[in-house]
Enzyme design. Sequence first.
Site, short mmCIF file in Angstrom:
data_model
loop_
_atom_site.label_atom_id
_atom_site.label_comp_id
_atom_site.label_asym_id
_atom_site.label_seq_id
_atom_site.Cartn_x
_atom_site.Cartn_y
_atom_site.Cartn_z
N GLY A 176 0.78 -1.23 0.00
CA GLY A 176 0.00 0.00 0.00
C GLY A 176 0.81 1.27 0.00
O GLY A 176 0.24 2.37 0.10
N SER A 202 6.67 -11.38 -4.73
CA SER A 202 5.59 -11.40 -5.71
C SER A 202 5.77 -10.29 -6.75
O SER A 202 6.52 -9.35 -6.55
CB SER A 202 4.24 -11.21 -5.01
OG SER A 202 4.22 -9.97 -4.32
N ARG A 203 5.07 -10.47 -7.85
CA ARG A 203 4.96 -9.41 -8.84
C ARG A 203 3.77 -8.52 -8.48
O ARG A 203 2.91 -8.89 -7.69
CB ARG A 203 4.76 -9.99 -10.24
CG ARG A 203 5.94 -10.83 -10.73
CD ARG A 203 5.73 -11.24 -12.18
NE ARG A 203 6.78 -12.13 -12.65
CZ ARG A 203 7.97 -11.73 -13.08
NH1 ARG A 203 8.26 -10.46 -13.09
NH2 ARG A 203 8.86 -12.61 -13.51
N ALA A 204 3.73 -7.34 -9.08
CA ALA A 204 2.63 -6.42 -8.82
C ALA A 204 1.31 -7.00 -9.35
O ALA A 204 1.28 -7.66 -10.39
CB ALA A 204 2.90 -5.09 -9.49
N ASP A 264 -11.33 -5.54 2.84
CA ASP A 264 -10.29 -5.43 3.85
C ASP A 264 -10.51 -6.57 4.84
O ASP A 264 -11.27 -6.45 5.80
CB ASP A 264 -10.38 -4.07 4.55
CG ASP A 264 -9.29 -3.89 5.59
OD1 ASP A 264 -8.33 -4.67 5.58
OD2 ASP A 264 -9.41 -2.97 6.42
#
Length: 502
Positions: A176, A202-204, A264
């Site tokens: 974030g 990780s990748r985006a 969330d």
Amino acid sequence: MTDTLALLPAGIDTYRQPVVYMHEDCHICRAEGFAAQTRVRIDLRDRWVIATLNVVGRAGWLTADSAALSVSAWSALLARPGDRARFSHPEPALSTSRIRAKAYGERLSEADFASIIGDTLEHRLTDLELAAFITACAGERLADAETVALTRAMQAAGETLDWGGRTVLDKHCVGGLPGNRTTPLVVAIVAAAGELIPKTSSRAITSPAGTADTMEVMAPVTLDERALRRVVEAEGGCVIWGGALNLSPADDHFIQIERPLNFDSTGQMVASVLSKKAAAGSTHVLIDIPVGATAKVRSAEAADALVARFLQVSAPIGLRLAVHLSDGSAPVGRGIGPALEASDVLAVLRREADAPNDLREKALDLAGKLLDLAPGSVPGTGHARAVEMLDSGSAEAKFLAICSAQGGFTEPARAPHRVEIPAQSDGTISSIDNRVIARIAKLAGAPRQKVAGVQLVAQVGDRVCKGQPLYEIHAASPGEAAWARSYAERHADVFLIAEGPR
């Protein structure tokens, strides 16, 4: 054979979701009652896959006696052009009853979660059914015991790396926060200090860059387990993409549903993170939680709830865990996007005079806390060790050695198209909207275009004059630069400037 069709590669990337394309006049469609969005089982030799059907009209590119497969379906079947596959209705997914039970408020067991995960990985569940599961678990609907059960089931569905009983350090940021590319720095510092830190990243998915995207600018990141072990045994650490290792494989499927829903869910986030840490063989983990008004975690109350859940779940699955709450009010570093973030990382490692100090200090804080977490360490000495590793050049040397072991180091490239965005008034910058600046970087082409993104020129607390550059948009093409600039001009309040004299 009336129940078979010739296979063709459609060449369409549907990510992990297998899709099959069949002609509306196909005899199998008519005989089996297949319609658009039907789940279809495809058998080829000793392999099978369940795919979602898309029906093609009389457009001319697909005949009635053939079927085209998406990239993921073609790969799963190891198909070859001209192969003939058998098509049928799949058995119903048994886990749908457990999804309904959760929707009505029942508590699920590890076996229940394992059933849902198994059907997910075999593509027996539709996106709607997965969305129902994600929704039923959203908010605070997962109890602590359920979060532990889900974490264990997610880990058990894939591989778990075994490091022979050695201490394995790891860190994770919940995300974030644009920029904030501390992981390559932390790995270099911790490995230089002699600790083991095999970092899978990780990748985006929705951000301008993931750690793997940034690292890939400088070195190969798609390594299998054998190559991973070779790098780690030689250098003590690595920074690679975890997607090639089958660690907690259901997580990517869940994330694809969670992101558009924008839920969330504390329990699901914790299960996602800790299942991958446990699967990577980590023993001691530091979690970074940036807290800020435009970060993922936006309040102290939300941060406290997340910390409590991490601590409650980590012990039962055998992880020693510490949590670091950090400032999430603004981006960290100057670059937002793979190559720009890589340049920031290298500037810090090389101790350049204009290296972003906020990135350096945060990386040192995290590396120090992680070193303090290691068994046998003297509490409170980690930060000084981290500073020594960085300032002596040991971290830079270790990082370059890791890059070499992963396949070779490459300097980050620069974007051919740049657009300056100026301040609209005199004053002092009081805040930067993380979400909007990240959106601008993505519109510029990041992370697909590695050189694309945003380069911050000014930061919170800086005094600026009207017309002075606040940031630069970097793009690989003039069209992407113009697209990002148009959005940026409509969102001039991404930088809040308190007008008037200091």
